[in-house]
Write a protein that holds these residues in place. Structure first.
Motif, PDB file in Angstrom:
ATOM      1  N   ALA A 140      40.085  28.582   9.617  1.00 45.97           N
ATOM      2  CA  ALA A 140      41.493  28.286  11.034  1.00 45.97           C
ATOM      3  C   ALA A 140      41.600  29.725  11.851  1.00 45.97           C
ATOM      4  CB  ALA A 140      43.002  27.234  10.238  1.00 45.97           C
ATOM      5  N   MET A 141      41.299  30.734  11.671  1.00 46.48           N
ATOM      6  CA  MET A 141      41.307  31.764  12.238  1.00 46.48           C
ATOM      7  C   MET A 141      40.386  32.295  12.797  1.00 46.48           C
ATOM      8  SD  MET A 141      43.191  34.448   9.622  1.00 46.48           S
ATOM      9  CE  MET A 141      45.078  34.810   9.139  1.00 46.48           C
ATOM     10  N   ASN A 142      38.989  31.725  12.747  1.00 42.90           N
ATOM     11  CA  ASN A 142      38.214  32.129  13.288  1.00 42.90           C
ATOM     12  C   ASN A 142      37.148  30.965  13.690  1.00 42.90           C
ATOM     13  OD1 ASN A 142      37.435  34.741  11.958  1.00 42.90           O
ATOM     14  ND2 ASN A 142      37.139  33.978   9.738  1.00 42.90           N
ATOM     15  N   SER A 143      37.860  30.141  14.158  1.00 47.34           N
ATOM     16  CA  SER A 143      37.590  28.731  14.946  1.00 47.34           C
ATOM     17  C   SER A 143      35.917  28.120  14.248  1.00 47.34           C
ATOM     18  CB  SER A 143      37.646  29.563  16.396  1.00 47.34           C
ATOM     19  OG  SER A 143      38.886  28.908  16.933  1.00 47.34           O
ATOM     20  N   THR A 144      36.077  28.867  12.626  1.00 47.02           N
ATOM     21  CA  THR A 144      34.987  28.155  12.098  1.00 47.02           C
ATOM     22  C   THR A 144      33.927  26.827  12.441  1.00 47.02           C
ATOM     23  OG1 THR A 144      34.523  30.307  10.816  1.00 47.02           O
ATOM     24  CG2 THR A 144      32.507  28.305  10.239  1.00 47.02           C
ATOM     25  N   ILE A 161      32.643   0.802  -0.503  1.00 43.75           N
ATOM     26  CA  ILE A 161      32.874   1.631   0.075  1.00 43.75           C
ATOM     27  C   ILE A 161      33.063   1.622   1.445  1.00 43.75           C
ATOM     28  CG2 ILE A 161      31.621   3.796   0.244  1.00 43.75           C
ATOM     29  CD1 ILE A 161      29.395   2.801  -1.696  1.00 43.75           C
ATOM     30  N   LEU A 162      33.995   2.660   2.367  1.00 37.77           N
ATOM     31  CA  LEU A 162      34.126   2.855   3.161  1.00 37.77           C
ATOM     32  C   LEU A 162      34.362   4.553   3.610  1.00 37.77           C
ATOM     33  CD1 LEU A 162      35.179   2.105   6.243  1.00 37.77           C
ATOM     34  CD2 LEU A 162      38.082   1.767   5.310  1.00 37.77           C
ATOM     35  N   THR A 163      34.039   4.464   4.844  1.00 36.01           N
ATOM     36  CA  THR A 163      33.906   6.331   4.459  1.00 36.01           C
ATOM     37  C   THR A 163      33.788   6.141   6.143  1.00 36.01           C
ATOM     38  OG1 THR A 163      31.676   6.481   3.000  1.00 36.01           O
ATOM     39  CG2 THR A 163      32.257   8.143   4.632  1.00 36.01           C
ATOM     40  N   PHE A 164      34.710   7.193   6.088  1.00 37.29           N
ATOM     41  CA  PHE A 164      34.908   8.088   7.755  1.00 37.29           C
ATOM     42  C   PHE A 164      34.768   9.662   8.042  1.00 37.29           C
ATOM     43  CE2 PHE A 164      38.037   5.196   7.729  1.00 37.29           C
ATOM     44  CZ  PHE A 164      37.568   4.136   9.207  1.00 37.29           C
ATOM     45  N   THR A 165      33.688   9.790   8.742  1.00 39.04           N
ATOM     46  CA  THR A 165      32.408  11.447   8.789  1.00 39.04           C
ATOM     47  C   THR A 165      32.861  11.830   9.770  1.00 39.04           C
ATOM     48  OG1 THR A 165      31.425  10.582   7.076  1.00 39.04           O
ATOM     49  CG2 THR A 165      30.844  12.067   8.059  1.00 39.04           C
ATOM     50  N   PHE A 166      33.549  13.141   9.912  1.00 36.07           N
ATOM     51  CA  PHE A 166      33.597  13.858  11.494  1.00 36.07           C
ATOM     52  C   PHE A 166      33.069  15.188  11.016  1.00 36.07           C
ATOM     53  CE2 PHE A 166      37.555  11.486   9.589  1.00 36.07           C
ATOM     54  CZ  PHE A 166      37.935  10.347  10.478  1.00 36.07           C
ATOM     55  N   ASN A 167      31.555  14.745  11.618  1.00 29.84           N
ATOM     56  CA  ASN A 167      30.515  15.862  11.678  1.00 29.84           C
ATOM     57  C   ASN A 167      30.967  16.849  11.769  1.00 29.84           C
ATOM     58  OD1 ASN A 167      28.565  15.055   9.483  1.00 29.84           O
ATOM     59  ND2 ASN A 167      28.475  13.383  11.431  1.00 29.84           N
ATOM     60  N   GLU A 168      31.321  17.566  12.900  1.00 23.20           N
ATOM     61  CA  GLU A 168      32.029  18.808  13.772  1.00 23.20           C
ATOM     62  C   GLU A 168      33.811  18.473  14.297  1.00 23.20           C
ATOM     63  OE1 GLU A 168      27.895  19.852  16.343  1.00 23.20           O
ATOM     64  OE2 GLU A 168      28.939  17.301  16.705  1.00 23.20           O
ATOM     65  N   LEU A 169      34.351  19.856  13.670  1.00 26.02           N
ATOM     66  CA  LEU A 169      35.491  19.589  13.512  1.00 26.02           C
ATOM     67  C   LEU A 169      35.694  20.982  14.090  1.00 26.02           C
ATOM     68  CD1 LEU A 169      37.274  19.785  11.182  1.00 26.02           C
ATOM     69  CD2 LEU A 169      36.320  17.610  11.161  1.00 26.02           C
ATOM     70  N   GLN A 170      37.333  21.598  14.411  1.00 25.34           N
ATOM     71  CA  GLN A 170      37.837  23.386  14.004  1.00 25.34           C
ATOM     72  C   GLN A 170      38.923  22.388  13.763  1.00 25.34           C
ATOM     73  OE1 GLN A 170      36.940  26.258  17.385  1.00 25.34           O
ATOM     74  NE2 GLN A 170      34.378  25.561  17.236  1.00 25.34           N
ATOM     75  N   PHE A 171      39.948  23.327  13.268  1.00 22.45           N
ATOM     76  CA  PHE A 171      40.818  23.870  12.081  1.00 22.45           C
ATOM     77  C   PHE A 171      41.842  24.544  13.055  1.00 22.45           C
ATOM     78  CE2 PHE A 171      39.382  23.274   8.018  1.00 22.45           C
ATOM     79  CZ  PHE A 171      39.897  21.665   8.004  1.00 22.45           C
ATOM     80  N   GLU A 172      42.980  24.175  13.625  1.00 26.14           N
ATOM     81  CA  GLU A 172      44.141  24.314  14.393  1.00 26.14           C
ATOM     82  C   GLU A 172      44.299  26.109  13.410  1.00 26.14           C
ATOM     83  OE1 GLU A 172      46.753  22.176  16.325  1.00 26.14           O
ATOM     84  OE2 GLU A 172      45.394  21.415  17.798  1.00 26.14           O
ATOM     85  N   LEU A 173      44.747  26.870  14.097  1.00 25.38           N
ATOM     86  CA  LEU A 173      45.742  27.806  13.649  1.00 25.38           C
ATOM     87  C   LEU A 173      47.079  27.564  13.364  1.00 25.38           C
ATOM     88  CD1 LEU A 173      45.455  30.589  11.570  1.00 25.38           C
ATOM     89  CD2 LEU A 173      45.986  31.592  13.863  1.00 25.38           C
ATOM     90  N   THR A 174      47.717  27.517  12.513  1.00 26.50           N
ATOM     91  CA  THR A 174      49.388  27.649  11.898  1.00 26.50           C
ATOM     92  C   THR A 174      49.295  27.450  10.347  1.00 26.50           C
ATOM     93  OG1 THR A 174      48.748  24.569  11.717  1.00 26.50           O
ATOM     94  CG2 THR A 174      49.179  24.749  13.307  1.00 26.50           C
TER      95      THR A 174
END
Length: 314
Positions: free
Chosen positions: A243-247, A261-274
């Motif tokens: 989150a700190m480095n927007s990795t 089977i049920l799957t949700f895939t989010f291949n590209e994301l970034q965490f917010e810093l909180t």
């Protein structure tokens, strides 16, 4: 004396339209639901007409806004119809079990949704020109695993008979919270008490057209917005560092019940810093909101939903 309608006897039927608001031969599927508040709303507007007294003149109708949400159980069979409504038809492979892969496309199909109201003499409310505007899910805990499907539509018609008297009945095969696994960056992560995500289709609901009687003449797609959050037990700084480095990282949520089977895939994301914060003497936790996007991943979709089950086609 007539009896009050009982909610447990009400039903919801879903079907796909040939074109927006038009279905030559409706083909419906009976859907399991917990609640559904899809309904039309039309205001009585007050004009500025003067009639020589202080008494107001007759009001006039505003737009008819057909909208609401269905809260539905997350299951292995009927969920495919909601995913088709959100993404369009999947790519299906296999010979049983079948693997249905849903990705973000340029267009969303429109639906009809018919509610059976179980009065002494039942009547039917047919909602036409509907689209899924938002799909969201909260995972974790020991409660019932549910999804919320926000809906937007054009018109509601009341009839004495159903538009499809022989709808398909789909078996119910529930997923539960305890069948979930969560991966971050491709690795299983076991420190998250809760996880949620939201898929917002960015629909344009302002296309109220002349000649449509105050109803929507169409609903156009916009940019898909995908976001969510997770709560993690604070055992190390791995997620905080990202989150700190927007990795850039990925998340995968999966439910498995035998061969379903049920799957949700989010291949590209970034965490917010909180955070993190100190909230008392008990174990520390940290909530990480995240936003997904598509940059260069080979899937070419901000989210990929994969459903494996016994249904051959959606």
């Amino acid at each position: 004396m007539t009896k009050q309608a009982r909610g447990y006897k009400a039903t919801l039927m879903l079907g796909f339209e040939d074109s927006y608001g038009v279905t030559a031969t409706p083909v419906g599927v009976m859907m399991p639901i917990n609640t559904c508040n899809l309904k039309p709303s039309r205001k009585k507007n007050t004009g500025g007409t003067l009639l020589g007294t202080r008494n107001p003149a007759q009001p006039f109708d505003g737009y008819t806004d057909l909208g609401g949400a269905a809260v539905v159980p997350v299951d292995a069979l009927s969920m495919g119809y909601w995913l088709k409504a959100m993404f369009g038809a999947p790519v299906t492979t296999g010979t049983g079990p079948y693997v249905h892969t849903f990705k973000v496309g340029d267009e969303q199909p429109s639906l009809f949704l018919e509610t059976r109201v179980p009065t002494d003499v039942p009547f039917y409310l047919l909602n036409k020109g509907c689209k899924v505007s938002k799909f969201s899910m909260d995972v974790g805990g020991d409660g019932e695993l549910l999804a919320t499907v926000d809906l937007m539509g054009s018109k509601q018609l009341k009839g004495a008979t159903s538009c499809d008297s022989t709808p398909e009945a789909v078996k119910f095969a529930r997923f539960s919270n305890f069948q979930a696994t969560l991966k971050e960056g491709g690795q299983a992560i076991g420190v998250c008490p809760s996880f949620n995500f939201s898929l917002d289709a960015g629909l344009d609901g302002d296309a109220f057209c002349i000649g449509e009687g105050g109803a929507r003449g169409d609903i156009s797609e916009g940019l898909m917005t995908v976001s969510g959050s997770l709560t993690a037990l604070l055992k190390d700084a791995a997620l905080l560092d990202k989150a700190m480095n927007s990795t850039e990282t990925s998340l995968e949520l999966s439910f498995t019940a035998g061969t379903n089977i049920l799957t949700f895939t989010f291949n590209e994301l970034q965490f917010e810093l909180t955070g993190p914060t100190i909230d008392g003497p008990k174990g520390m936790r940290c909530e990480f909101a995240w936003a997904a996007y598509h940059a260069d991943h080979a899937a070419s979709s901000v989210v990929v939903a994969t459903l494996t089950n016994t249904i051959a086609t959606y």
